[in-house]
Design a protein around this motif. Structure first.
Motif, PDB file in Angstrom:
ATOM      1  N   SER A 100      36.661  30.442  41.643  1.00 59.92           N
ATOM      2  CA  SER A 100      37.867  30.367  41.052  1.00 59.92           C
ATOM      3  C   SER A 100      38.711  31.662  40.689  1.00 59.92           C
ATOM      4  O   SER A 100      38.280  32.618  40.975  1.00 59.92           O
ATOM      5  CB  SER A 100      37.637  29.703  39.574  1.00 59.92           C
ATOM      6  OG  SER A 100      36.771  30.600  38.675  1.00 59.92           O
ATOM      7  N   THR A 101      40.016  31.338  40.390  1.00 56.99           N
ATOM      8  CA  THR A 101      40.910  32.495  39.990  1.00 56.99           C
ATOM      9  C   THR A 101      40.849  32.949  38.504  1.00 56.99           C
ATOM     10  O   THR A 101      41.258  31.918  37.638  1.00 56.99           O
ATOM     11  CB  THR A 101      42.347  32.280  40.559  1.00 56.99           C
ATOM     12  OG1 THR A 101      42.000  32.169  42.122  1.00 56.99           O
ATOM     13  CG2 THR A 101      43.382  33.389  40.357  1.00 56.99           C
ATOM     14  N   PRO A 102      40.820  34.017  37.969  1.00 57.69           N
ATOM     15  CA  PRO A 102      40.829  35.189  38.938  1.00 57.69           C
ATOM     16  C   PRO A 102      39.331  35.405  39.352  1.00 57.69           C
ATOM     17  O   PRO A 102      38.521  35.169  38.657  1.00 57.69           O
ATOM     18  CB  PRO A 102      41.408  36.399  38.180  1.00 57.69           C
ATOM     19  CG  PRO A 102      40.882  36.103  36.717  1.00 57.69           C
ATOM     20  CD  PRO A 102      41.053  34.703  36.757  1.00 57.69           C
ATOM     21  N   ASN A 103      38.841  36.027  40.353  1.00 57.08           N
ATOM     22  CA  ASN A 103      37.653  36.332  41.045  1.00 57.08           C
ATOM     23  C   ASN A 103      37.641  37.926  40.656  1.00 57.08           C
ATOM     24  O   ASN A 103      38.390  38.494  39.965  1.00 57.08           O
ATOM     25  CB  ASN A 103      37.615  36.109  42.372  1.00 57.08           C
ATOM     26  CG  ASN A 103      38.289  36.913  43.254  1.00 57.08           C
ATOM     27  OD1 ASN A 103      38.927  37.834  43.085  1.00 57.08           O
ATOM     28  ND2 ASN A 103      38.823  36.347  44.330  1.00 57.08           N
ATOM     29  N   LYS A 104      36.675  38.643  40.637  1.00 57.94           N
ATOM     30  CA  LYS A 104      36.110  39.987  40.553  1.00 57.94           C
ATOM     31  C   LYS A 104      37.341  40.821  41.130  1.00 57.94           C
ATOM     32  O   LYS A 104      37.783  41.852  40.350  1.00 57.94           O
ATOM     33  CB  LYS A 104      35.113  40.271  40.623  1.00 57.94           C
ATOM     34  CG  LYS A 104      33.779  39.634  39.757  1.00 57.94           C
ATOM     35  CD  LYS A 104      32.536  40.514  39.787  1.00 57.94           C
ATOM     36  CE  LYS A 104      31.644  39.991  41.023  1.00 57.94           C
ATOM     37  NZ  LYS A 104      30.368  40.601  41.355  1.00 57.94           N
ATOM     38  N   PHE A 105      37.427  40.757  42.293  1.00 59.08           N
ATOM     39  CA  PHE A 105      38.503  41.593  42.811  1.00 59.08           C
ATOM     40  C   PHE A 105      39.900  41.411  42.301  1.00 59.08           C
ATOM     41  O   PHE A 105      40.524  42.416  41.964  1.00 59.08           O
ATOM     42  CB  PHE A 105      38.644  41.265  44.494  1.00 59.08           C
ATOM     43  CG  PHE A 105      39.761  42.036  45.013  1.00 59.08           C
ATOM     44  CD1 PHE A 105      39.401  43.511  45.386  1.00 59.08           C
ATOM     45  CD2 PHE A 105      40.765  41.649  45.461  1.00 59.08           C
ATOM     46  CE1 PHE A 105      40.240  44.352  46.115  1.00 59.08           C
ATOM     47  CE2 PHE A 105      41.915  42.544  46.077  1.00 59.08           C
ATOM     48  CZ  PHE A 105      41.690  43.848  46.387  1.00 59.08           C
ATOM     49  N   GLU A 106      40.348  40.129  41.969  1.00 59.47           N
ATOM     50  CA  GLU A 106      41.657  40.011  41.564  1.00 59.47           C
ATOM     51  C   GLU A 106      41.939  40.691  40.083  1.00 59.47           C
ATOM     52  O   GLU A 106      42.718  41.066  39.734  1.00 59.47           O
ATOM     53  CB  GLU A 106      42.168  38.535  41.348  1.00 59.47           C
ATOM     54  CG  GLU A 106      42.287  37.845  42.532  1.00 59.47           C
ATOM     55  CD  GLU A 106      42.232  36.314  42.533  1.00 59.47           C
ATOM     56  OE1 GLU A 106      43.145  35.997  43.802  1.00 59.47           O
ATOM     57  OE2 GLU A 106      41.768  35.797  41.746  1.00 59.47           O
ATOM     58  N   TYR A 107      40.728  40.426  39.212  1.00 55.05           N
ATOM     59  CA  TYR A 107      40.815  41.248  38.025  1.00 55.05           C
ATOM     60  C   TYR A 107      40.669  42.612  38.121  1.00 55.05           C
ATOM     61  O   TYR A 107      41.430  43.364  37.423  1.00 55.05           O
ATOM     62  CB  TYR A 107      39.422  40.675  36.988  1.00 55.05           C
ATOM     63  CG  TYR A 107      39.273  40.997  35.693  1.00 55.05           C
ATOM     64  CD1 TYR A 107      40.198  40.150  34.876  1.00 55.05           C
ATOM     65  CD2 TYR A 107      38.867  42.327  35.320  1.00 55.05           C
ATOM     66  CE1 TYR A 107      40.231  40.677  33.475  1.00 55.05           C
ATOM     67  CE2 TYR A 107      38.884  42.296  34.088  1.00 55.05           C
ATOM     68  CZ  TYR A 107      39.632  41.923  33.018  1.00 55.05           C
ATOM     69  OH  TYR A 107      39.754  42.034  31.580  1.00 55.05           O
ATOM     70  N   ALA A 108      39.915  43.060  38.986  1.00 54.20           N
ATOM     71  CA  ALA A 108      39.896  44.453  39.411  1.00 54.20           C
ATOM     72  C   ALA A 108      41.205  45.193  39.695  1.00 54.20           C
ATOM     73  O   ALA A 108      41.698  46.322  39.425  1.00 54.20           O
ATOM     74  CB  ALA A 108      38.670  45.008  40.301  1.00 54.20           C
ATOM     75  N   SER A 109      41.964  44.204  40.494  1.00 55.55           N
ATOM     76  CA  SER A 109      43.248  44.889  41.126  1.00 55.55           C
ATOM     77  C   SER A 109      43.982  44.661  39.879  1.00 55.55           C
ATOM     78  O   SER A 109      45.194  45.582  39.672  1.00 55.55           O
ATOM     79  CB  SER A 109      43.566  43.960  41.887  1.00 55.55           C
ATOM     80  OG  SER A 109      42.861  43.824  43.242  1.00 55.55           O
ATOM     81  N   THR A 110      43.839  43.695  38.937  1.00 55.67           N
ATOM     82  CA  THR A 110      45.013  43.921  37.748  1.00 55.67           C
ATOM     83  C   THR A 110      44.674  44.983  36.937  1.00 55.67           C
ATOM     84  O   THR A 110      45.719  45.774  36.430  1.00 55.67           O
ATOM     85  CB  THR A 110      44.604  42.772  36.832  1.00 55.67           C
ATOM     86  OG1 THR A 110      44.874  41.328  37.601  1.00 55.67           O
ATOM     87  CG2 THR A 110      45.535  42.540  35.675  1.00 55.67           C
ATOM     88  N   VAL A 111      43.423  45.466  36.789  1.00 55.39           N
ATOM     89  CA  VAL A 111      43.255  46.700  36.053  1.00 55.39           C
ATOM     90  C   VAL A 111      43.902  47.944  36.828  1.00 55.39           C
ATOM     91  O   VAL A 111      44.566  48.705  36.192  1.00 55.39           O
ATOM     92  CB  VAL A 111      41.635  46.865  35.713  1.00 55.39           C
ATOM     93  CG1 VAL A 111      41.293  48.246  35.267  1.00 55.39           C
ATOM     94  CG2 VAL A 111      41.011  45.923  35.165  1.00 55.39           C
ATOM     95  N   ALA A 112      43.661  47.868  38.178  1.00 52.59           N
ATOM     96  CA  ALA A 112      44.335  49.058  38.843  1.00 52.59           C
ATOM     97  C   ALA A 112      45.514  49.140  38.834  1.00 52.59           C
ATOM     98  O   ALA A 112      46.260  50.175  38.790  1.00 52.59           O
ATOM     99  CB  ALA A 112      43.836  48.862  40.350  1.00 52.59           C
ATOM    100  N   THR A 113      46.540  47.814  38.908  1.00 48.08           N
ATOM    101  CA  THR A 113      47.797  47.906  38.694  1.00 48.08           C
ATOM    102  C   THR A 113      48.190  48.248  37.328  1.00 48.08           C
ATOM    103  O   THR A 113      49.311  49.209  37.274  1.00 48.08           O
ATOM    104  CB  THR A 113      48.214  46.277  38.827  1.00 48.08           C
ATOM    105  OG1 THR A 113      47.943  45.856  39.957  1.00 48.08           O
ATOM    106  CG2 THR A 113      49.654  46.234  38.540  1.00 48.08           C
ATOM    107  N   GLY A 114      47.439  48.151  36.437  1.00 42.86           N
ATOM    108  CA  GLY A 114      47.888  48.526  34.920  1.00 42.86           C
ATOM    109  C   GLY A 114      47.694  49.979  34.767  1.00 42.86           C
ATOM    110  O   GLY A 114      48.801  50.622  34.111  1.00 42.86           O
ATOM    111  N   VAL A 115      46.682  50.537  35.260  1.00 39.86           N
ATOM    112  CA  VAL A 115      46.735  51.958  35.215  1.00 39.86           C
ATOM    113  C   VAL A 115      47.793  52.760  36.242  1.00 39.86           C
ATOM    114  O   VAL A 115      48.402  53.652  35.728  1.00 39.86           O
ATOM    115  CB  VAL A 115      45.306  52.595  35.920  1.00 39.86           C
ATOM    116  CG1 VAL A 115      45.173  54.044  36.049  1.00 39.86           C
ATOM    117  CG2 VAL A 115      44.064  51.651  35.000  1.00 39.86           C
TER     118      VAL A 115
END
Length: 260
Positions: A100-115
């Motif tokens: 399902s969404t978000p998977n771990k990569f999508e969540y990690a990408s969201t963290v990377a985007t925020g930083v």
């Protein structure tokens, strides 16, 4: 899902406007910015003086100090430098869990985007490099246009392969020319020696580890009970266990101990 377009949440970014990345060390990047450097240069904060030497610029003489001492001294300033942020984002197959969404990569990408957003707002430089079997490098980013391209790139990355954190740390170590801040965002499903070696390798930088996991990885669902076959999402290796309350408790404790 490897190769498909990922969903990255950007709705929260404006809430980060009041934040900055804290630094416990001074940086030594070569770009002009808003962080204290390890070097002296032509900034606005005077840190000390030294005696005038023939050939020094007359503009740097402290004439007020000369009026008091009748000796020539050169003002030395603390040069402001950019924070150089390097974000290592795990793009191995295990990051596609759950379905399902978000998977771990999508969540990690969201963290990377925020930083990346916080760094961009302070006119600093960042690099997002994905890793699995090896590292996929990108050029250093700065400014709004580059930031938008970063988000677009993250939505299109192919997620596959095995986690080889130590090898990737060795590879990227040679690419980081100045003391920087390094974010590693991963589920860290690698052997502990590999994780330790990666941390040791990159310890000359200011290092932050962000552990991404799904709740079901920490607490197995009640439906997982009895004789169960587990399949490694990176290697496809099969392992059979008899799952009961003691097994679930033991596995959870081992995970918490390993990453504490």
């Amino acid at each position: 899902m490897a190769g498909s377009k990922h969903t990255i949440d950007t709705s929260f970014l404006t809430q980060l406007d009041r934040y900055a990345i804290p630094l416990s060390r001074r940086v030594s990047a070569v770009h002009t910015g808003s962080h204290q450097s390890t070097r002296t240069g032509s900034g606005i904060d005077i840190i000390d003086h030294r005696k005038y030497n023939q050939g020094d610029s007359l503009k740097r003489i402290d004439w007020n100090l000369y009026a008091r001492t009748e000796k020539l001294y050169i003002r030395r300033f603390e040069e402001d430098k950019n924070l150089n942020m390097v974000i290592l984002l795990d793009a191995s197959s295990s990051m596609l869990f759950p379905d399902s969404t978000p998977n771990k990569f999508e969540y990690a990408s969201t963290v990377a985007t925020g930083v990346s957003y916080i760094v961009m707002k302070h006119n600093d430089v960042y690099t997002v490099a994905t890793f699995a079997d090896d590292v996929d490098y990108t050029k250093a980013r700065k400014g709004r246009d580059d930031f938008l391209r970063t988000i677009d790139n993250l939505t299109r990355i192919s997620v596959n392969g095995n986690t080889k954190l130590a090898d990737c740390a060795d590879s990227i170590y040679l690419r980081i020319k100045s003391k920087s801040m390094v974010f590693i965002i991963s589920d860290f499903l690698d052997n502990l020696d590999s994780v330790r070696n990666a941390v040791n390798r990159l310890s000359r930088h200011e290092l932050v580890l962000v552990h991404i996991y799904d709740e079901n990885e920490m607490n197995l669902p009640e439906t997982v009970d009895g004789a169960v076959k587990f399949i490694d999402s990176e290697t496809n290796a099969e392992i059979s266990f008899t799952v009961g309350p003691n097994f679930k408790k033991r596995v959870c404790c081992r995970i918490l101990k390993a990453y504490s």
